[in-house]
Write a protein that holds these residues in place. Structure first.
Motif, PDB file in Angstrom:
ATOM      1  N   ARG A  25       0.833  -1.204   0.000  1.00 48.68           N
ATOM      2  CA  ARG A  25       0.000   0.000   0.000  1.00 48.68           C
ATOM      3  C   ARG A  25       0.873   1.261   0.000  1.00 48.68           C
ATOM      4  NH1 ARG A  25      -5.419   0.043   0.988  1.00 48.68           N
ATOM      5  NH2 ARG A  25      -5.389  -2.096   1.780  1.00 48.68           N
ATOM      6  N   ALA A  28       2.796   1.546  -3.493  1.00 50.02           N
ATOM      7  CA  ALA A  28       1.887   1.914  -4.581  1.00 50.02           C
ATOM      8  C   ALA A  28       1.432   3.365  -4.436  1.00 50.02           C
ATOM      9  CB  ALA A  28       0.685   0.971  -4.617  1.00 50.02           C
ATOM     10  N   ASP A  33       5.982   0.742  -8.817  1.00 50.76           N
ATOM     11  CA  ASP A  33       5.342  -0.384  -9.493  1.00 50.76           C
ATOM     12  C   ASP A  33       5.444  -1.612  -8.592  1.00 50.76           C
ATOM     13  OD1 ASP A  33       3.944  -0.870 -11.752  1.00 50.76           O
ATOM     14  OD2 ASP A  33       5.626  -0.550 -13.114  1.00 50.76           O
ATOM     15  N   VAL A  34       4.322  -2.154  -8.144  1.00 51.75           N
ATOM     16  CA  VAL A  34       4.334  -3.237  -7.163  1.00 51.75           C
ATOM     17  C   VAL A  34       3.761  -4.514  -7.767  1.00 51.75           C
ATOM     18  CG1 VAL A  34       3.485  -3.996  -4.905  1.00 51.75           C
ATOM     19  CG2 VAL A  34       4.086  -1.582  -5.268  1.00 51.75           C
ATOM     20  N   GLY A  54      -3.881   1.824  -7.797  1.00 55.71           N
ATOM     21  CA  GLY A  54      -2.609   2.350  -8.293  1.00 55.71           C
ATOM     22  C   GLY A  54      -1.804   1.301  -9.035  1.00 55.71           C
ATOM     23  N   PRO A  55      -0.493   1.516  -9.128  1.00 51.79           N
ATOM     24  CA  PRO A  55       0.359   0.639  -9.940  1.00 51.79           C
ATOM     25  C   PRO A  55       0.719  -0.657  -9.219  1.00 51.79           C
ATOM     26  CG  PRO A  55       1.676   2.405  -9.016  1.00 51.79           C
ATOM     27  CD  PRO A  55       0.257   2.664  -8.581  1.00 51.79           C
ATOM     28  N   ILE A  56      -0.260  -1.538  -9.061  1.00 48.39           N
ATOM     29  CA  ILE A  56      -0.042  -2.808  -8.360  1.00 48.39           C
ATOM     30  C   ILE A  56      -0.745  -3.921  -9.107  1.00 48.39           C
ATOM     31  CG2 ILE A  56      -2.004  -2.334  -6.802  1.00 48.39           C
ATOM     32  CD1 ILE A  56      -0.446  -3.966  -4.657  1.00 48.39           C
TER      33      ILE A  56
END
Length: 216
Positions: A25, A28, A33-34, A54-56
């Motif tokens: 959390r 991101a 980038d996760v 987001g970016p996950i």
């Protein structure tokens, strides 16, 4: 690299429990980038990934290990031999694990203090392993991030044998709103923030944490 040529930090996370998902959390939220994995498969992470946003993305443990420039390992210590080793070799790995015999089963080497859990995970994976985030309650990790320069930032002790890896992890700790404090090498330093140590499960400033870690 994104389309503008700017580099986006890639974080792999193996283990989606309280610490792993809280770190996902945080990372991101700042645009990293996760790739998040657990032991039950990507499909079981759909709700969590949607909630974080987001970016996950949800992936397998092998994919998370390959994806991350740094890879967080946040699993029960007793299952460390299930980690994918080949993609972790030589990579910066952040070990959040603790040894709890009542959960993990007894490990004679750890019971006798012949070595540490982090040293065993490093030997298994061949990673540039840094122990961090193991000494903080997950609720405090969730709630107590503070902006840079804030006077009430909480310290996160870390230990490791590779100075560049430690510097990289210290940067990640600062990026998500905490202060990194170097406890030393993986064995000697790691013992200073494992369960039962004076800084374990405490909330202190970097100055207070440093004083306790380096007391004679």
């Amino acid at each position: 690299m994104d389309e503008e040529g700017e580099h986006t930090v890639r974080i792999g996370i193996i283990g989606a429990g309280r610490i792993g998902s809280t770190l996902a959390r945080h990372f991101a939220a700042i645009g990293y980038d996760v790739a998040l994995a657990n032991s039950r498969g990507p499909d079981t992470l759909a709700d969590l990934v949607a909630d974080i946003g987001g970016p996950i993305r949800a992936v397998t443990a092998e994919e998370a290990a390959r994806f991350g420039e740094a890879v967080v390992v946040s699993i029960p210590y007793g299952r460390y031999q299930e980690l994918p080793t080949e993609p972790l070799r030589g990579k910066v790995v952040i070990d959040t694990c603790n040894y709890y015999p009542e959960r993990d089963g007894h490990d004679p080497e750890l019971d006798g203090d012949a070595t540490t859990s982090s040293e065993k995970i490093q030997a298994h994976t061949g990673a540039n392993l840094v122990k961090a985030f193991n000494a903080i309650y997950w609720e405090n990790l969730r709630d107590h991030a503070r902006p840079q320069g804030a006077t009430d930032r909480v310290a996160i002790p870390l230990s490791g044998n590779d100075e560049e890896a430690k510097a990289a992890v210290a940067g990640l700790i600062r990026d998500i709103g905490f202060d990194a404090v170097d406890a030393g090498h993986l064995g000697e330093g790691g013992r200073k923030h494992q369960p039962g140590s004076r800084v374990y499960a405490t909330e202190m400033s970097s100055a207070e944490t440093s004083a306790l870690l380096h007391v004679a």
